[in-house]
Design a protein around this motif. Structure first.
Motif, PDB file in Angstrom:
ATOM      1  N   HIS A   1       0.853  -1.192   0.000  1.00  0.00           N
ATOM      2  CA  HIS A   1       0.000   0.000   0.000  1.00  0.00           C
ATOM      3  C   HIS A   1       0.886   1.238   0.000  1.00  0.00           C
ATOM      4  O   HIS A   1       2.077   1.171   0.277  1.00  0.00           O
ATOM      5  N   GLU A   2       0.283   2.356  -0.377  1.00  0.00           N
ATOM      6  CA  GLU A   2       1.038   3.597  -0.563  1.00  0.00           C
ATOM      7  C   GLU A   2       0.209   4.782  -0.128  1.00  0.00           C
ATOM      8  O   GLU A   2      -1.005   4.817  -0.339  1.00  0.00           O
ATOM      9  N   PHE A   3       0.895   5.762   0.456  1.00  0.00           N
ATOM     10  CA  PHE A   3       0.331   7.093   0.654  1.00  0.00           C
ATOM     11  C   PHE A   3       1.019   7.971  -0.374  1.00  0.00           C
ATOM     12  O   PHE A   3       2.218   8.258  -0.263  1.00  0.00           O
ATOM     13  N   GLY A   4       0.278   8.371  -1.409  1.00  0.00           N
ATOM     14  CA  GLY A   4       0.851   9.116  -2.514  1.00  0.00           C
ATOM     15  C   GLY A   4       1.056  10.584  -2.195  1.00  0.00           C
ATOM     16  O   GLY A   4       0.584  11.098  -1.177  1.00  0.00           O
TER      17      GLY A   4
ATOM     18  N   SER B   1      -0.338  12.969  -3.445  1.00  0.00           N
ATOM     19  CA  SER B   1      -1.636  13.644  -3.419  1.00  0.00           C
ATOM     20  C   SER B   1      -2.335  13.498  -2.072  1.00  0.00           C
ATOM     21  O   SER B   1      -3.347  14.148  -1.820  1.00  0.00           O
ATOM     22  N   GLY B   2      -1.816  12.606  -1.230  1.00  0.00           N
ATOM     23  CA  GLY B   2      -2.475  12.302   0.041  1.00  0.00           C
ATOM     24  C   GLY B   2      -3.382  11.089  -0.050  1.00  0.00           C
ATOM     25  O   GLY B   2      -3.885  10.607   0.957  1.00  0.00           O
ATOM     26  N   ARG B   3      -3.555  10.576  -1.251  1.00  0.00           N
ATOM     27  CA  ARG B   3      -4.430   9.421  -1.455  1.00  0.00           C
ATOM     28  C   ARG B   3      -3.756   8.140  -0.956  1.00  0.00           C
ATOM     29  O   ARG B   3      -2.553   7.956  -1.113  1.00  0.00           O
ATOM     30  N   HIS B   4      -4.567   7.254  -0.394  1.00  0.00           N
ATOM     31  CA  HIS B   4      -4.095   5.930  -0.004  1.00  0.00           C
ATOM     32  C   HIS B   4      -4.353   4.996  -1.173  1.00  0.00           C
ATOM     33  O   HIS B   4      -5.475   4.895  -1.665  1.00  0.00           O
ATOM     34  N   TRP B   5      -3.307   4.309  -1.640  1.00  0.00           N
ATOM     35  CA  TRP B   5      -3.394   3.431  -2.798  1.00  0.00           C
ATOM     36  C   TRP B   5      -3.242   1.983  -2.364  1.00  0.00           C
ATOM     37  O   TRP B   5      -2.309   1.645  -1.632  1.00  0.00           O
ATOM     38  N   SER B   6      -4.109   1.132  -2.864  1.00  0.00           N
ATOM     39  CA  SER B   6      -3.944  -0.306  -2.686  1.00  0.00           C
ATOM     40  C   SER B   6      -3.066  -0.834  -3.815  1.00  0.00           C
ATOM     41  O   SER B   6      -2.802  -0.141  -4.809  1.00  0.00           O
TER      42      SER B   6
ATOM     43  N   ALA C   1      -5.110  -0.825  -7.091  1.00  0.00           N
ATOM     44  CA  ALA C   1      -5.378   0.526  -7.588  1.00  0.00           C
ATOM     45  C   ALA C   1      -4.139   1.151  -8.218  1.00  0.00           C
ATOM     46  O   ALA C   1      -4.234   1.800  -9.261  1.00  0.00           O
TER      47      ALA C   1
ATOM     48  N   GLN D   1       5.669   5.897   0.527  1.00  0.00           N
ATOM     49  CA  GLN D   1       5.046   7.177   0.855  1.00  0.00           C
ATOM     50  C   GLN D   1       5.786   8.289   0.135  1.00  0.00           C
ATOM     51  O   GLN D   1       7.020   8.276   0.061  1.00  0.00           O
TER      52      GLN D   1
END
Length: 124
Positions: free
Chosen positions: A39-42, A44-49, A52, A115
């Motif tokens: 998982h990632e915190f991009g 943009s602030g979005r949390h990515w699976s 995704a 991140q």
């Protein structure tokens, strides 16, 4: 001088591959570098699976996509099967500080967590 660590080299190689437009366009190639629990915190602030980010990279990366420029790459082995990388990127005029955790698995070193934090050179 720090001792050369092949685990850190493997993580850096994987990270640089994930920034390559040819790899980013391929869901199979990206998926082969991501841990099943990724998982990632991009920036943009979005949390990515995992699913995704694989889909988004394939959809938004084309033949004309410029490469991501990296600098300040540093790696540290935190445990026998865990490497932490930090580095900066610049892409399309945007800069980000980045941090990644790479885990060794039966399939090799895979990106477990990422991140990105945007930054600019301006001092406020």
């Amino acid at each position: 001088m720090p001792e050369h660590d092949p685990a850190v080299d493997a993580a850096i190689d994987g990270e640089l591959a994930l920034l390559d437009p040819d790899v980013r366009r391929s869901p199979e190639r990206v998926g082969a570098l991501l841990h099943p629990d990724f998982h990632e915190f991009g920036a943009s602030g979005r949390h990515w699976s995992r699913a995704a980010i694989i889909a988004a990279l394939a959809e938004t990366t084309d033949v004309e996509t410029p490469p991501v420029v990296t600098s300040q790459v540093h790696g540290t082995r935190l445990a026998p099967d865990l490497v932490h990388l930090t580095f900066d990127t610049e892409y399309d005029g945007r800069r980000a500080h980045r941090s990644s955790l790479w885990r060794r698995t039966e399939d090799g070193w895979l990106l477990y967590f990422h991140q990105a934090t945007p930054f600019s050179e301006r001092r406020e």
